[in-house]
Design an enzyme around this catalytic site. Structure first.
Site, mmCIF file in Angstrom:
data_model
loop_
_atom_site.group_PDB
_atom_site.id
_atom_site.type_symbol
_atom_site.label_atom_id
_atom_site.label_comp_id
_atom_site.label_asym_id
_atom_site.label_seq_id
_atom_site.Cartn_x
_atom_site.Cartn_y
_atom_site.Cartn_z
ATOM 1 N N GLU A 173 1.021 -1.205 -0.167
ATOM 2 C CA GLU A 173 -0.151 -0.119 -0.225
ATOM 3 C C GLU A 173 0.947 1.066 -0.150
ATOM 4 O OE1 GLU A 173 -4.280 -1.818 2.277
ATOM 5 O OE2 GLU A 173 -2.669 -0.008 3.447
ATOM 6 N N GLU A 372 -5.317 -8.494 0.925
ATOM 7 C CA GLU A 372 -6.730 -8.499 2.050
ATOM 8 C C GLU A 372 -7.584 -7.708 2.026
ATOM 9 O OE1 GLU A 372 -4.976 -4.893 4.541
ATOM 10 O OE2 GLU A 372 -2.969 -5.910 4.415
#
Length: 458
Positions: A173, A372
């Site tokens: 991320e 995720e």
């Protein structure tokens, strides 16, 4: 997409060889922040800033995984997962960010990798999940190119030390590492900068490219290298042209400034227009795009919810974002969709749209892993909300596969309740409940549901 019985498993079979996994990250579960020579990270420093983290908490204790990892591997074995995605703590390997590697840190991860492989659980190693050594932040952090160069050295060291890891993820991320950390100040290092955040975003991608080059030069047969992005489709809050334009600006900030260089080999053409006066891209160098856009073996996608964007007057930045950027956007909460225990919108369709949108925008998209996806609540053991969330998002992933997207696996966030960054310990995403006072682990209803789901797909 219709809701389903939260106790039922997926009705559509996933492809043969589909990977079922769970995910964690080092700072969120390891604890032992001063054990065996580990140096301080930016999250150690940020957590000590008054008001930065809920209740003044930090990752100092976390789940004590550094000492209790054998128990956690057994929990995964009992769950029946194919794979475990975890991250290496950079400060355990290089306490000061570089120099000579600390053997004790590398040995910890060697033991973990060996134990996973002995139980038939494939390690997916993330090299950077936000715990930058504080010493590098004090020299400029991701604002400066030196950090990208140190990252490549660190990545090459860990890659060389850990045999038996077939999947490597460079970054987790980069949007959060750069924008949330350097523009919004909600994550470490807690800065609120404009140009500095754009430089951080670029240098993270450069670090990725440099690391890929170093790792591929010494790659073992069968190894695969990728990167993980958090993807939130930006949805116009209304049919108006103004809101459509606002959603496109939000899409640039959250998604395209990372996907376009990585997957398309070009910077978004509207970056200067969207960022305005902070659009000084002097940190870019000739050859950077070639580094950043080196072909990926796979793409990791983290998805939780879409962003509903509306136009806002310039000069009035969205207080919900607290960003140093002013891109003329405010986020809104639409009527209708339910919310998780944390107040996050539950919109499984957004996962389908993210996956199909990537495949449509980037021809030749590499195989995708959903690295995720999860549900936060207060920690209930009979967590029917989490079961329903996982079930509906798996259905969305299955629809995307049916539409032709090459999705190879799904990693539930998270194996354990853990330190959830600025939210501290109150927010719980685990399939396994953790009593932080005693470190006792108790599988929740969702743990048993996920185990049955995995078994039913084989």
């Amino acid at each position: 997409m219709t809701a389903v019985d939260e106790r039922s498993g997926p009705t559509r079979p996933f492809p043969p060889g589909f990977v079922w996994g769970v995910a964690t990250s080092s700072y969120q579960i390891e604890g032992a922040v001063d054990a065996d020579g580990r140096g301080p990270s930016i999250w150690d420093a940020f957590s000590r800033v008054p008001g930065a983290v809920a209740a003044g908490e930090s990752g100092d204790p976390a789940c004590d995984h550094y000492r209790r990892w054998p128990q956690d591997v057994e929990l995964m074995a009992g769950l029946g997962v194919d794979a475990y995605r975890f991250s290496v703590a950079w400060p355990r390997v290089f306490p000061d960010g570089g120099g000579r590697a600390d053997r004790r840190g590398l040995d910890f991860y060697r033991r973990l990798v060996d134990a996973l492989n002995e139980r038939g659980i494939t390690p997916f190693v993330t090299l950077y999940h936000w715990d930058l050594p504080q010493a590098l932040e004090e020299r400029g952090g991701w604002r400066v190119r030196e950090t990208a160069e140190r990252f490549a050295e660190y990545a090459a060291t860990v890659h060389g030390a850990l045999d038996g890891v077939p999947y490597w993820i460079t970054l987790n991320e980069p949007y959060c590492s750069s924008i949330t950390g350097y523009a919004e100040g909600r994550h470490a290092p807690g800065a609120r900068e404009g140009h500095g955040a754009l430089a951080a975003a670029h240098h993270l991608l450069v670090g990725h490219g440099l690391a890929v080059a170093r790792m591929r030069a010494t790659a073992r047969p069968g190894e695969r290298i990728g990167v993980t992005l958090n993807m939130s489709p930006a949805v116009p809050a209304s049919p108006s042209a103004e809101d459509a334009a606002a959603a496109r600006r939000m899409d640039l900030m959250v998604n395209r400034q990372f996907t376009d260089p990585l997957l398309g080999g070009a910077y978004p053409g509207d970056m200067a227009e969207v960022y305005g006066e902070i659009s000084d891209f002097s940190f870019r160098r000739d050859g950077d795009l070639a580094l950043v856009s080196a072909p990926l073996d796979f793409l990791g996608v983290n998805y939780y919810y879409p962003i509903h964007a509306a136009a806002a007057p310039y000069g009035q930045p969205d207080p919900a974002l607290r960003s140093a950027f002013d891109i003329g956007v405010r986020t809104v909460a639409p009527d209708g969709p339910p919310v998780s225990g944390l107040g996050w919108r539950i919109e499984p369709r957004g996962l389908h749209d993210t996956l199909t949108g990537l495949a449509g925008r980037y021809p030749g998209l590499p195989p995708v892993f959903i690295t995720e996806n999860g549900y936060g609540d207060a920690g209930e053991l009979d967590d029917t909300g989490r079961i329903a969330y996982l079930r509906d998002h798996l259905a969305a992933a299955a629809e995307a596969i049916g539409a032709g997207v090459d999705v190879r696996g799904y990693f539930c966030w998270s194996l354990l309740d853990n330190f959830e960054w600025a939210r501290g310990y109150a927010a719980r995403f685990g399939l396994v409940h953790v009593d932080y006072a005693t470190q006792a682990r108790t599988p929740k209803a969702s743990y048993h549901w996920y185990r049955e789901t995995i078994a039913g797909q084989r």
